[in-house]
Enzyme design. Structure first.
Site: not given
Ligand code: PAF
Length: 291
Positions: A160, A194, A157, A47, A45
């Site tokens: 991270d 998540m 997001g 993503h 969810e």
């Molecule tokens: O956050 C992620 O999934 C990855 O680090 C990203 C930003 C797609 C780069 O590969």
């Protein structure tokens, strides 16, 4: 050239850079704004909420799906990183993506490949200490995606947080003409942030993992009650997380968004970031005390 057109919604799956550029150029010629959602797939969810966050700001949503080898160190989980393209395709389509860009490794990193993007200092702290090549890989692939897609807007997001701050810095420092928007952390009902890596957790680890968010919430309450001392706040979080027997703390830091350096007291723009290992699974989370 491989282009698959979904019969129901017209969502396209494109594997090749040249094809994607051609398709997007046609959209751009008709004045359409392009949005980019960079992902490594295995959607949850979190993503899908990125698609929601960008949808209203652009006409065409491109979701890139690429498990980027350069952001994994030699002892990391590149080979076992979870993948399920069919499921991802269905979820992205249901959520209203227009294009999935799904290139292979050779398409993104044709050999020989020598050029990397590095954000000095910011990539060496926090997660960068235990993952020395990670952020170099992230900034390199994101810069490549920005050049290929040339999005008006890209979404990342807040989960991270270090990655987000590094990408914002890169966009500023290298003058990428991209508006970066931020989507909030999406959590499981028990508070666990998540992450595609949550599937690695054993049953017992999964039961204990929500301790991370519980600890951050406790810190938040303490700050609401007037505590500003970084050491005391970190100690409180440490004690709470250590009450879960399977948790091994990698770091707990109170840091400033501007430079990711530790601060002594809570201040606007500061946030707590943590990394905790459950077995081999490394979970990260963070919480800002001010909006
Ligand atoms: O956050 C992620 O999934 C990855 O680090 C990203 C930003 C797609 C780069 O590969």
């Amino acid at each position: 050239m491989k282009v698959f057109k979904d019969s129901e919604t017209g969502m396209q799956i494109i594997n090749e850079i040249d094809k994607l550029k051609t398709v997007l150029m046609d959209y751009r010629k008709t004045g359409k704004r392009i949005g980019l959602v960079p992902t490594m797939g295995y959607f949850h969810e979190g993503h899908l909420s990125l698609i929601d966050a960008i949808r209203g700001k652009v006409d065409i949503v491109v979701v890139s799906l690429f498990v980027n080898p350069t952001q994994f160190g030699p002892a990391e989980d590149l080979d076992r990183y979870p993948r399920d393209f069919k499921r991802d395709e269905r979820l992205a389509r249901e959520r209203g993506a227009d294009i999935i860009f799904y290139p292979g490794v050779k398409e993104m990193y044709p050999e020989p490949f020598f050029t990397y993007v590095v954000t000095d200092q910011l990539s060496e702290v926090l997660c960068g200490k235990s993952r020395p090549v990670h952020f170099r890989g992230v900034t390199t692939i994101v810069a490549k995606l920005f050049n290929i897609v040339q999005p008006d807007v890209a979404v990342f997001g807040r989960k991270d947080a270090q990655q987000l701050i590094i990408i914002q810095r890169m966009v500023n420092d290298l003058n990428f003409p991209v508006e970066v928007i931020v989507a909030p952390i999406v959590r499981e009902p028990d508070g666990l942030a998540m992450s595609s890596r949550n599937v690695y957790l054993s049953e017992d680890e999964r039961k204990q993992a929500p301790i991370i968010y519980a600890a951050l919430q406790k810190a938040f309450e303490t700050v609401q009650n007037g505590e500003t001392n970084a050491e005391k706040i970190k100690q409180l979080i440490r004690q709470k997380i250590e009450s879960a027997e399977l948790a091994r703390i990698e770091y707990i830091e109170l840091i400033a968004e501007r430079d990711l350096q530790p601060v002594d007291r809570v201040e606007p723009g500061s946030f707590v970031a943590v990394a905790v290992l459950f077995g081999k699974t490394r979970l990260i989370d963070n919480l800002a005390f001010f909006n």
